[in-house]
Design an enzyme around this catalytic site. Sequence first.
Site, short mmCIF file in Angstrom:
data_model
loop_
_atom_site.label_atom_id
_atom_site.label_comp_id
_atom_site.label_asym_id
_atom_site.label_seq_id
_atom_site.Cartn_x
_atom_site.Cartn_y
_atom_site.Cartn_z
N LYS A 124 -17.54 31.99 53.51
CA LYS A 124 -18.76 31.37 53.04
C LYS A 124 -19.11 30.15 53.88
CE LYS A 124 -17.71 32.16 48.14
NZ LYS A 124 -17.43 31.42 46.91
N ASP A 178 -17.68 27.71 60.74
CA ASP A 178 -17.86 26.30 60.37
C ASP A 178 -16.82 25.40 61.02
OD1 ASP A 178 -15.92 27.53 58.89
OD2 ASP A 178 -16.46 26.62 56.98
N ILE A 179 -15.54 25.83 60.94
CA ILE A 179 -14.49 24.95 61.46
C ILE A 179 -13.35 25.79 62.03
CG2 ILE A 179 -13.39 24.72 59.16
CD1 ILE A 179 -12.74 21.78 60.02
N ASP A 229 -9.54 25.24 62.69
CA ASP A 229 -8.47 24.29 62.37
C ASP A 229 -7.28 24.62 63.28
OD1 ASP A 229 -6.35 22.93 61.05
OD2 ASP A 229 -7.54 22.79 59.25
N THR A 230 -6.39 25.49 62.87
CA THR A 230 -5.28 25.86 63.76
C THR A 230 -5.74 26.89 64.80
OG1 THR A 230 -4.59 27.71 62.40
CG2 THR A 230 -3.64 25.57 61.88
N PHE A 239 -9.19 16.10 56.32
CA PHE A 239 -9.88 17.16 55.59
C PHE A 239 -11.34 16.75 55.37
CE2 PHE A 239 -11.01 20.24 52.45
CZ PHE A 239 -10.28 21.36 52.86
N VAL A 240 -12.24 17.56 55.90
CA VAL A 240 -13.66 17.22 55.79
C VAL A 240 -14.39 18.22 54.88
CG1 VAL A 240 -13.87 16.04 58.01
CG2 VAL A 240 -14.17 18.51 57.92
N ASP A 253 -16.02 23.43 52.08
CA ASP A 253 -15.65 23.17 50.70
C ASP A 253 -14.22 22.66 50.54
OD1 ASP A 253 -14.39 25.73 51.32
OD2 ASP A 253 -13.91 25.79 49.19
N1 HPA Z 1 -12.42 21.29 55.43
C1 HPA Z 1 -12.79 22.43 54.80
N2 HPA Z 1 -12.21 23.60 55.04
C2 HPA Z 1 -11.23 23.63 55.98
C3 HPA Z 1 -10.81 22.48 56.66
C4 HPA Z 1 -11.44 21.24 56.38
O1 HPA Z 1 -11.14 20.16 56.94
N3 HPA Z 1 -9.82 22.86 57.52
C5 HPA Z 1 -9.65 24.21 57.33
N4 HPA Z 1 -10.49 24.68 56.41
MG MG Z 2 -12.85 26.88 52.27
#
Ligand code: HPA
Ligand code: MG
Length: 220
Positions: free
Chosen positions: A68, A134-135, A137-138, A186-187, A193
């Site tokens: 989402k 959206d993001i 991360d790893t 964590f954003v 979300d």
């Molecule tokens: N925010 C929201 N969802 C996420 C993040 C984050 O920083 N990192 C991985 N999923």
């Molecule tokens: Mg999420």
Amino acid sequence: MAGYDCIKIPDNYEGYSLDMFCIPKHYENDVESILIPKGLITDRIERLARNICCDVGKGPLVGLCVLKGGYQFFGDLMDRIRTINASGENSVQMSVDFIRLKSYEDDHSSGEVKIIGSDDLSSLTGKYFIFKQDIVDTGATMKKLLNTLTKFKPASIKVASLLVKRTPRSTGYRPDYIGFEIPDKFVVGYALDYNEYFRDLNHICIISETGKKNLLFLHL
Ligand code: HPA
Ligand code: MG
């Protein structure tokens, strides 16, 4: 494509105070600061759209949205590409699809993810894919997803991610188009979300400890 740079937000950057912008009242105690205001997101997306249009040429391009969290970025980026298409000499033919991902919980070694939600990805063979995420991360999920998608033999797969987190847990994966590189915090907001909260927050904010505690068990 030469590879684009992105806006790097340094680790010691604390963001804007909440008083400087408008935050919904119900989130006032749950975020610490504003890391990226909506206006800056909008302006950065405009440039990402231009870079993508320049690289793709005439397409056809398939915009794939990972739900989402990717919906807001996807919508805004598509909007900009539509504007470029309407006004420029060069236009890109574009279609869209939406997917959700399901990890194979019992099999970590498979290197794949299960794609749910799309009717038929095999129709995408030979086209240019562009993912809107959206993001990152790893980067582990994205790596698996790309692995899975190469099976459909697209002409090319590129990934656009609004955010990339600078984290020691990174697999080293880097998307082709990146909006902002952010510190390991964590954003939330702009569709990102925490337990399904904050998708209705305009700006990208750093969650507060109170927010993490308050919204831990309160699932919608
Ligand atoms: N925010 C929201 N969802 C996420 C993040 C984050 O920083 N990192 C991985 N999923
Ligand atoms: Mg999420």
